[in-house]
Design a protein around this motif. Structure first.
Motif, PDB file in Angstrom:
ATOM      1  N   THR A  64       0.841  -1.196   0.000  1.00 11.73           N
ATOM      2  CA  THR A  64       0.000   0.000   0.000  1.00 11.73           C
ATOM      3  C   THR A  64       0.875   1.245   0.000  1.00 11.73           C
ATOM      4  OG1 THR A  64      -1.473  -1.263   1.374  1.00 11.73           O
ATOM      5  CG2 THR A  64      -1.970   1.056   1.156  1.00 11.73           C
ATOM      6  N   LEU A  81       2.432   1.773  -3.365  1.00 12.30           N
ATOM      7  CA  LEU A  81       1.516   2.191  -4.429  1.00 12.30           C
ATOM      8  C   LEU A  81       0.873   3.541  -4.169  1.00 12.30           C
ATOM      9  CD1 LEU A  81      -0.295  -1.185  -5.113  1.00 12.30           C
ATOM     10  CD2 LEU A  81       1.350  -0.056  -6.583  1.00 12.30           C
ATOM     11  N   LYS A  82       1.021   4.017  -2.933  1.00 12.49           N
ATOM     12  CA  LYS A  82       0.350   5.269  -2.573  1.00 12.49           C
ATOM     13  C   LYS A  82       0.854   6.408  -3.466  1.00 12.49           C
ATOM     14  CE  LYS A  82      -0.411   8.004   1.515  1.00 12.49           C
ATOM     15  NZ  LYS A  82      -1.592   8.353   1.892  1.00 12.49           N
ATOM     16  N   PRO A  83      -0.070   7.185  -4.044  1.00  6.09           N
ATOM     17  CA  PRO A  83       0.362   8.261  -4.933  1.00  6.09           C
ATOM     18  C   PRO A  83       1.221   9.287  -4.188  1.00  6.09           C
ATOM     19  CG  PRO A  83      -2.017   7.939  -5.062  1.00  6.09           C
ATOM     20  CD  PRO A  83      -1.526   7.132  -3.907  1.00  6.09           C
ATOM     21  N   ALA A 128      -3.909  15.770  -6.398  1.00  7.20           N
ATOM     22  CA  ALA A 128      -4.576  16.775  -7.228  1.00  7.20           C
ATOM     23  C   ALA A 128      -6.001  16.914  -6.739  1.00  7.20           C
ATOM     24  CB  ALA A 128      -4.579  16.325  -8.682  1.00  7.20           C
ATOM     25  N   SER A 129      -6.551  18.105  -6.892  1.00  5.64           N
ATOM     26  CA  SER A 129      -7.924  18.257  -6.440  1.00  5.64           C
ATOM     27  C   SER A 129      -8.866  18.182  -7.624  1.00  5.64           C
ATOM     28  CB  SER A 129      -8.092  19.585  -5.702  1.00  5.64           C
ATOM     29  OG  SER A 129      -7.946  20.644  -6.609  1.00  5.64           O
ATOM     30  N   ALA A 130      -9.943  17.476  -7.433  1.00  6.88           N
ATOM     31  CA  ALA A 130     -10.984  17.426  -8.467  1.00  6.88           C
ATOM     32  C   ALA A 130     -12.270  17.917  -7.840  1.00  6.88           C
ATOM     33  CB  ALA A 130     -11.145  16.005  -8.977  1.00  6.88           C
ATOM     34  N   HIS A 131     -12.146  18.362  -6.625  1.00  5.16           N
ATOM     35  CA  HIS A 131     -13.342  18.817  -5.926  1.00  5.16           C
ATOM     36  C   HIS A 131     -13.686  20.236  -6.371  1.00  5.16           C
ATOM     37  CE1 HIS A 131     -10.337  20.798  -3.416  1.00  5.16           C
ATOM     38  NE2 HIS A 131     -11.279  21.700  -3.264  1.00  5.16           N
ATOM     39  N   CYS A 132     -14.807  20.683  -5.942  1.00  6.16           N
ATOM     40  CA  CYS A 132     -15.320  21.934  -6.445  1.00  6.16           C
ATOM     41  C   CYS A 132     -15.779  22.806  -5.303  1.00  6.16           C
ATOM     42  CB  CYS A 132     -16.523  21.653  -7.329  1.00  6.16           C
ATOM     43  SG  CYS A 132     -16.275  20.234  -8.382  1.00  6.16           S
ATOM     44  N   ASP A 133     -15.778  24.104  -5.531  1.00  2.00           N
ATOM     45  CA  ASP A 133     -16.493  24.929  -4.571  1.00  2.00           C
ATOM     46  C   ASP A 133     -17.612  25.615  -5.336  1.00  2.00           C
ATOM     47  OD1 ASP A 133     -15.338  27.015  -5.925  1.00  2.00           O
ATOM     48  OD2 ASP A 133     -13.767  27.294  -4.443  1.00  2.00           O
ATOM     49  N   LEU A 134     -18.507  26.175  -4.603  1.00  2.00           N
ATOM     50  CA  LEU A 134     -19.664  26.779  -5.245  1.00  2.00           C
ATOM     51  C   LEU A 134     -19.321  28.239  -5.523  1.00  2.00           C
ATOM     52  CD1 LEU A 134     -22.599  26.130  -5.996  1.00  2.00           C
ATOM     53  CD2 LEU A 134     -23.250  27.065  -3.806  1.00  2.00           C
ATOM     54  N   SER A 193      -7.437  34.126  -4.109  1.00  6.14           N
ATOM     55  CA  SER A 193      -7.432  32.929  -4.948  1.00  6.14           C
ATOM     56  C   SER A 193      -8.656  32.825  -5.838  1.00  6.14           C
ATOM     57  CB  SER A 193      -7.280  31.667  -4.090  1.00  6.14           C
ATOM     58  OG  SER A 193      -8.342  31.586  -3.182  1.00  6.14           O
TER      59      SER A 193
END
Lengths: 92, 145
Positions: B4, B7-9, B13-19, B75
């Motif tokens: 583990t 293999l751990k990156p 990276a973020s793929a999350h979003c804010d409103l 930001s």
């Protein structure tokens, strides 16, 4: 980027030898802050830049906020998810 | 476990979003910074140890909020074209965020005043960059002015 990508997914990203194509998930550097790496989907490529959008437009911060991303900011293409085990698979 | 770890990156990276509501105004940071200023005033005027302890706690909280609002402006609101036109904004936001940290630990009115002045400078750029028209619901701005 749900449902394509979930928080905590482990993925393999490979560098490009050609320009990105529409529909591919790319790892890009945020033009506002290059240290911030993001995964977004390519919506258009033109004039040395690509427009990237999240899969959930109502909640995504993407090219609608920060504009097209120069191709120089594209690190690579998301190819494969290798964890969690139940969701292993290609990302296209 | 070893596998583990192997293999751990290594890169996140973020793929999350804010409103993105699109409402950005340095006034939000200023109000928190004014709270810090007033709290220090009240702290100095008080002999009540319990009150003074609370004042310190609340000042730290307010300073952290001011820092958050400055970070969000930097930001999320300021775009590359703004930075090109007003290159000073990078340093203004950076220094103001650092001053928030200073105000967190300081009981000097002058530190809180410096923060207010820094936020006012950010507000000047925000106004020049068309912030009031681009980000606020117009009646809200008119009511304040």
């Amino acid at each position: 980027m749900e449902p394509a990508l979930w928080a905590g997914d482990w993925i393999v990203v490979a560098g490009y030898s050609r320009p990105p194509r529409v529909g591919e998930i790319v790892l890009v550097r945020d033009p506002r802050n290059p240290e911030n790496l993001m995964l977004k989907r390519v919506a258009a490529v033109a004039d040395g830049a690509c427009t990237v959008l999240g899969d959930r437009p109502e909640e995504s911060t993407d090219s609608r906020t920060f504009g097209p991303v120069p191709l120089g900011n594209v690190v690579g293409r998301a190819l494969f998810r290798y964890a969690p085990i139940g969701r292993i698979g290609w990302l296209w | 476990m070893f596998l583990t770890r192997l293999l751990k990156p290594t890169i996140t990276a973020s793929a999350h979003c804010d409103l993105p509501c699109g409402v950005y105004d340095p006034e939000q940071a200023r109000i928190e910074a004014e709270s810090c200023y007033k709290i220090i005033e009240k702290y100095k005027a008080s002999n009540d140890e319990q009150f003074k302890t609370r004042a310190i706690l609340i000042k730290e909280e307010r300073a952290e909020l001011a820092k958050h609002h400055i970070d969000v402006l930097w930001s999320d609101y300021f775009k590359p074209e703004h930075v090109q036109k007003y290159p000073e904004i990078t340093e203004l936001c950076w220094k103001a965020a650092k001053q928030c940290s200073k105000v967190k630990s300081s009981l000097e009115l002058s530190d809180a005043k410096t923060l207010l002045e820094m936020i006012d400078k950010i507000a000047e750029v925000w106004t020049k960059a068309g912030g009031p028209q681009a980000t606020r619901v117009q009646n809200g701005v008119a009511a304040r002015a």
